[in-house]
Design a protein around this motif. Sequence first.
Motif, PDB file in Angstrom:
ATOM      1  N   GLN A 210       0.474  -6.539  -0.055  1.00 27.10           N
ATOM      2  CA  GLN A 210       0.179  -5.201   0.447  1.00 27.10           C
ATOM      3  C   GLN A 210       1.454  -4.356   0.482  1.00 27.10           C
ATOM      4  O   GLN A 210       1.438  -3.183   0.105  1.00 27.10           O
ATOM      5  N   HIS A 211       2.560  -4.940   0.930  1.00 29.80           N
ATOM      6  CA  HIS A 211       3.811  -4.188   0.971  1.00 29.80           C
ATOM      7  C   HIS A 211       4.273  -3.811  -0.434  1.00 29.80           C
ATOM      8  O   HIS A 211       4.867  -2.751  -0.646  1.00 29.80           O
ATOM      9  N   GLN A 212       4.003  -4.664  -1.414  1.00 27.99           N
ATOM     10  CA  GLN A 212       4.365  -4.340  -2.790  1.00 27.99           C
ATOM     11  C   GLN A 212       3.641  -3.095  -3.283  1.00 27.99           C
ATOM     12  O   GLN A 212       4.121  -2.416  -4.190  1.00 27.99           O
ATOM     13  N   ARG A 213       2.494  -2.799  -2.675  1.00 27.40           N
ATOM     14  CA  ARG A 213       1.706  -1.636  -3.107  1.00 27.40           C
ATOM     15  C   ARG A 213       2.040  -0.375  -2.329  1.00 27.40           C
ATOM     16  O   ARG A 213       1.497   0.689  -2.629  1.00 27.40           O
ATOM     17  N   THR A 214       2.896  -0.463  -1.305  1.00 18.47           N
ATOM     18  CA  THR A 214       3.247   0.726  -0.537  1.00 18.47           C
ATOM     19  C   THR A 214       4.034   1.700  -1.405  1.00 18.47           C
ATOM     20  O   THR A 214       4.573   1.328  -2.448  1.00 18.47           O
TER      21      THR A 214
END
Length: 264
Positions: A210-214
Amino acid sequence: MDMNSKLQAIHDWGSQWQVSFAANKTQAMVVSRSPAASDVMKDRIIMNNTALPLEDFISILGVDIDNELRFNRHVRRICKTASLKVTALRRASHLLNPQGILTLYKSQIRPHLEYASLAWSSTAPTNLNRLDKIEKRALRLIQEASNPGHIDSLEHRRDVGALTVLHKAQVQQVPHLSSLRLPPHGRERSTRTVHSNRLLVEVPRSRSSQHQRTFSARAARLWNAFTSTTDVAEMTTQQVKTAAHRWRSKKPSPLYLLYTHGDT
Protein backbone atom coordinates in the motif's frame (compact mmCIF):
# COMPACT_ATOMS: atom_id res chain seq x y z
CA MET A 1 -2.16 16.17 24.79
CA ASP A 2 -0.70 18.26 21.96
CA MET A 3 -3.85 17.89 19.86
CA ASN A 4 -5.99 19.30 22.65
CA SER A 5 -3.68 22.27 23.07
CA LYS A 6 -4.00 23.04 19.36
CA LEU A 7 -7.79 22.76 19.54
CA GLN A 8 -7.77 25.09 22.53
CA ALA A 9 -5.60 27.56 20.59
CA ILE A 10 -8.14 27.48 17.76
CA HIS A 11 -10.97 28.11 20.21
CA ASP A 12 -9.07 30.99 21.85
CA TRP A 13 -8.33 32.56 18.47
CA GLY A 14 -12.02 32.32 17.58
CA SER A 15 -13.02 33.97 20.84
CA GLN A 16 -10.57 36.80 20.23
CA TRP A 17 -11.88 37.49 16.74
CA GLN A 18 -15.55 36.67 17.46
CA VAL A 19 -15.55 33.47 15.38
CA SER A 20 -17.46 30.56 16.87
CA PHE A 21 -16.18 26.98 16.38
CA ALA A 22 -18.89 24.48 17.28
CA ALA A 23 -17.56 21.34 18.93
CA ASN A 24 -20.70 19.39 17.96
CA LYS A 25 -19.94 20.12 14.29
CA THR A 26 -16.26 19.21 14.53
CA GLN A 27 -15.15 15.77 13.37
CA ALA A 28 -12.24 13.72 14.69
CA MET A 29 -10.75 10.52 13.35
CA VAL A 30 -7.86 8.30 14.42
CA VAL A 31 -5.86 7.03 11.43
CA SER A 32 -4.58 3.56 12.28
CA ARG A 33 -4.80 -0.06 11.16
CA SER A 34 -5.17 -1.14 14.78
CA PRO A 35 -8.79 -1.72 15.85
CA ALA A 36 -7.85 -0.71 19.38
CA ALA A 37 -6.49 2.72 18.40
CA SER A 38 -9.88 4.42 18.43
CA ASP A 39 -10.75 2.87 21.78
CA VAL A 40 -7.55 4.25 23.30
CA MET A 41 -8.35 7.76 22.06
CA LYS A 42 -12.05 7.69 22.88
CA ASP A 43 -13.16 10.77 24.90
CA ARG A 44 -9.57 12.07 24.97
CA ILE A 45 -9.79 14.62 22.15
CA ILE A 46 -11.33 17.71 23.74
CA MET A 47 -12.50 20.93 22.15
CA ASN A 48 -14.02 23.68 24.29
CA ASN A 49 -14.57 21.21 27.15
CA THR A 50 -16.43 18.83 24.82
CA ALA A 51 -15.14 15.37 23.91
CA LEU A 52 -15.23 14.91 20.16
CA PRO A 53 -16.74 11.62 18.91
CA LEU A 54 -14.44 9.57 16.70
CA GLU A 55 -15.59 8.92 13.13
CA ASP A 56 -14.83 5.97 10.86
CA PHE A 57 -14.46 8.30 7.89
CA ILE A 58 -14.48 12.01 7.12
CA SER A 59 -15.48 13.66 3.85
CA ILE A 60 -13.14 16.47 2.84
CA LEU A 61 -13.77 18.36 -0.40
CA GLY A 62 -15.59 15.41 -1.94
CA VAL A 63 -13.11 12.71 -0.87
CA ASP A 64 -14.14 10.11 1.72
CA ILE A 65 -11.07 9.53 3.91
CA ASP A 66 -11.42 6.43 6.09
CA ASN A 67 -9.51 5.71 9.28
CA GLU A 68 -7.33 3.06 7.57
CA LEU A 69 -6.64 5.14 4.45
CA ARG A 70 -7.88 2.33 2.22
CA PHE A 71 -10.40 4.58 0.42
CA ASN A 72 -12.78 1.67 -0.15
CA ARG A 73 -15.80 3.78 0.73
CA HIS A 74 -14.72 6.59 -1.57
CA VAL A 75 -14.19 4.27 -4.55
CA ARG A 76 -17.53 2.54 -3.95
CA ARG A 77 -19.29 5.90 -3.96
CA ILE A 78 -17.70 7.22 -7.13
CA CYS A 79 -18.19 3.86 -8.85
CA LYS A 80 -21.90 3.99 -8.06
CA THR A 81 -22.22 7.56 -9.34
CA ALA A 82 -20.21 6.93 -12.51
CA SER A 83 -21.98 3.64 -13.20
CA LEU A 84 -25.39 5.31 -13.09
CA LYS A 85 -24.17 7.94 -15.53
CA VAL A 86 -22.80 5.29 -17.89
CA THR A 87 -26.23 3.62 -17.85
CA ALA A 88 -27.88 6.93 -18.68
CA LEU A 89 -25.36 7.49 -21.48
CA ARG A 90 -26.09 4.04 -22.92
CA ARG A 91 -29.81 4.77 -23.01
CA ALA A 92 -29.21 8.02 -24.89
CA SER A 93 -26.37 6.76 -27.09
CA HIS A 94 -28.65 6.06 -30.08
CA LEU A 95 -29.39 9.79 -30.22
CA LEU A 96 -25.69 10.77 -30.32
CA ASN A 97 -22.82 10.38 -32.72
CA PRO A 98 -19.53 8.87 -31.47
CA GLN A 99 -18.01 12.29 -30.82
CA GLY A 100 -21.03 13.27 -28.75
CA ILE A 101 -20.75 10.11 -26.65
CA LEU A 102 -17.03 10.72 -26.11
CA THR A 103 -17.66 14.34 -25.14
CA LEU A 104 -20.27 13.35 -22.57
CA TYR A 105 -17.97 10.66 -21.18
CA LYS A 106 -15.09 13.12 -20.77
CA SER A 107 -17.26 15.85 -19.26
CA GLN A 108 -19.77 13.90 -17.15
CA ILE A 109 -18.25 10.53 -16.23
CA ARG A 110 -14.45 10.62 -16.27
CA PRO A 111 -14.23 13.56 -13.81
CA HIS A 112 -15.88 11.33 -11.18
CA LEU A 113 -13.39 8.52 -11.84
CA GLU A 114 -10.30 10.70 -11.39
CA TYR A 115 -11.31 13.53 -9.09
CA ALA A 116 -8.50 14.05 -6.53
CA SER A 117 -7.02 10.72 -7.67
CA LEU A 118 -3.52 11.56 -6.42
CA ALA A 119 -4.94 11.65 -2.89
CA TRP A 120 -6.45 8.15 -3.01
CA SER A 121 -4.17 6.43 -5.54
CA SER A 122 -2.83 4.14 -2.78
CA THR A 123 -6.14 2.29 -2.73
CA ALA A 124 -6.07 -1.44 -3.52
CA PRO A 125 -5.62 -2.58 -7.15
CA THR A 126 -9.05 -4.22 -6.95
CA ASN A 127 -10.58 -0.78 -6.43
CA LEU A 128 -8.65 0.68 -9.36
CA ASN A 129 -9.84 -2.24 -11.48
CA ARG A 130 -13.43 -1.34 -10.64
CA LEU A 131 -12.84 2.14 -12.01
CA ASP A 132 -11.25 0.70 -15.15
CA LYS A 133 -14.27 -1.52 -15.76
CA ILE A 134 -16.60 1.46 -15.64
CA GLU A 135 -14.40 3.30 -18.11
CA LYS A 136 -14.46 0.30 -20.45
CA ARG A 137 -18.25 0.23 -20.31
CA ALA A 138 -18.38 3.84 -21.44
CA LEU A 139 -15.76 3.45 -24.15
CA ARG A 140 -17.50 0.37 -25.49
CA LEU A 141 -20.43 2.59 -26.45
CA ILE A 142 -18.10 4.69 -28.59
CA GLN A 143 -16.35 1.70 -30.12
CA GLU A 144 -19.67 0.17 -31.11
CA ALA A 145 -20.45 3.30 -33.11
CA SER A 146 -17.01 3.85 -34.68
CA ASN A 147 -13.29 3.51 -34.15
CA PRO A 148 -12.40 6.30 -31.68
CA GLY A 149 -8.65 5.79 -31.85
CA HIS A 150 -6.44 5.68 -28.77
CA ILE A 151 -7.88 6.98 -25.50
CA ASP A 152 -5.52 7.27 -22.53
CA SER A 153 -6.29 4.97 -19.62
CA LEU A 154 -7.09 6.26 -16.15
CA GLU A 155 -3.73 4.96 -14.90
CA HIS A 156 -1.94 6.83 -17.69
CA ARG A 157 -3.69 10.06 -16.73
CA ARG A 158 -2.94 9.53 -13.01
CA ASP A 159 0.76 9.05 -13.78
CA VAL A 160 0.94 12.14 -16.00
CA GLY A 161 -0.84 14.10 -13.28
CA ALA A 162 1.61 12.88 -10.64
CA LEU A 163 4.63 13.88 -12.74
CA THR A 164 3.14 17.30 -13.47
CA VAL A 165 2.43 17.97 -9.79
CA LEU A 166 5.88 16.77 -8.74
CA HIS A 167 7.47 19.06 -11.33
CA LYS A 168 5.61 21.98 -9.75
CA ALA A 169 6.88 20.93 -6.33
CA GLN A 170 10.48 19.98 -7.20
CA VAL A 171 11.41 22.33 -10.04
CA GLN A 172 9.03 25.28 -9.87
CA GLN A 173 9.10 25.26 -6.05
CA VAL A 174 5.41 26.19 -5.82
CA PRO A 175 4.92 27.23 -2.15
CA HIS A 176 1.63 25.45 -1.44
CA LEU A 177 3.14 22.17 -2.71
CA SER A 178 6.22 22.36 -0.47
CA SER A 179 5.02 19.41 1.63
CA LEU A 180 5.23 17.19 -1.47
CA ARG A 181 8.89 17.93 -2.15
CA LEU A 182 11.18 14.94 -1.97
CA PRO A 183 14.85 15.01 -0.89
CA PRO A 184 17.39 14.88 -3.73
CA HIS A 185 19.15 11.66 -4.56
CA GLY A 186 22.27 11.40 -2.46
CA ARG A 187 24.53 9.58 -4.90
CA GLU A 188 25.96 11.16 -8.01
CA ARG A 189 26.32 9.22 -11.23
CA SER A 190 27.13 10.12 -14.80
CA THR A 191 25.71 8.42 -17.86
CA ARG A 192 24.92 9.61 -21.34
CA THR A 193 21.22 8.92 -20.85
CA VAL A 194 20.85 11.05 -17.74
CA HIS A 195 20.08 14.63 -18.77
CA SER A 196 18.84 15.94 -15.44
CA ASN A 197 20.68 13.84 -12.89
CA ARG A 198 20.45 16.66 -10.35
CA LEU A 199 16.66 16.27 -10.31
CA LEU A 200 16.67 12.64 -9.17
CA VAL A 201 14.99 12.15 -5.78
CA GLU A 202 15.22 9.64 -2.97
CA VAL A 203 12.58 6.93 -3.21
CA PRO A 204 10.87 6.48 0.18
CA ARG A 205 11.38 3.05 1.68
CA SER A 206 8.21 0.97 1.64
CA ARG A 207 7.33 -1.83 4.03
CA SER A 208 3.95 -2.56 2.46
CA SER A 209 2.47 -2.70 -1.00
CA GLN A 210 0.00 0.00 0.00
CA HIS A 211 2.82 2.42 0.83
CA GLN A 212 4.42 1.66 -2.53
CA ARG A 213 1.24 2.98 -4.15
CA THR A 214 1.16 6.27 -2.21
CA PHE A 215 1.86 9.49 -4.06
CA SER A 216 5.33 10.05 -2.59
CA ALA A 217 6.57 6.51 -3.27
CA ARG A 218 5.05 5.92 -6.70
CA ALA A 219 5.65 9.47 -7.95
CA ALA A 220 9.31 9.26 -6.87
CA ARG A 221 9.84 6.11 -8.96
CA LEU A 222 8.00 7.62 -11.92
CA TRP A 223 9.93 10.88 -11.57
CA ASN A 224 13.34 9.20 -11.52
CA ALA A 225 12.52 7.08 -14.57
CA PHE A 226 11.06 10.10 -16.38
CA THR A 227 13.85 12.58 -15.62
CA SER A 228 16.53 10.01 -16.45
CA THR A 229 15.55 10.37 -20.11
CA THR A 230 13.95 13.83 -20.21
CA ASP A 231 15.46 17.15 -19.13
CA VAL A 232 12.60 18.96 -17.43
CA ALA A 233 14.61 21.63 -15.62
CA GLU A 234 13.63 24.45 -17.99
CA MET A 235 10.22 23.16 -19.06
CA THR A 236 6.91 24.87 -18.42
CA THR A 237 4.03 22.98 -16.85
CA GLN A 238 2.41 22.35 -20.21
CA GLN A 239 5.67 21.16 -21.73
CA VAL A 240 6.19 18.74 -18.84
CA LYS A 241 2.64 17.46 -19.22
CA THR A 242 3.17 16.84 -22.94
CA ALA A 243 6.55 15.17 -22.38
CA ALA A 244 5.15 13.02 -19.57
CA HIS A 245 2.28 11.96 -21.79
CA ARG A 246 4.66 10.85 -24.53
CA TRP A 247 6.99 9.12 -22.08
CA ARG A 248 4.16 7.37 -20.28
CA SER A 249 2.88 5.97 -23.59
CA LYS A 250 6.07 3.94 -23.96
CA LYS A 251 7.30 3.52 -20.37
CA PRO A 252 8.12 0.10 -18.78
CA SER A 253 5.49 -2.14 -17.32
CA PRO A 254 3.70 -0.67 -14.25
CA LEU A 255 4.86 -3.73 -12.29
CA TYR A 256 8.44 -2.63 -12.82
CA LEU A 257 7.73 0.75 -11.32
CA LEU A 258 5.64 -0.69 -8.52
CA TYR A 259 8.09 -3.25 -7.22
CA THR A 260 11.46 -1.67 -7.95
CA HIS A 261 12.95 -0.81 -4.56
CA GLY A 262 16.31 0.43 -5.81
CA ASP A 263 17.17 3.59 -7.63
CA THR A 264 15.75 4.20 -11.08
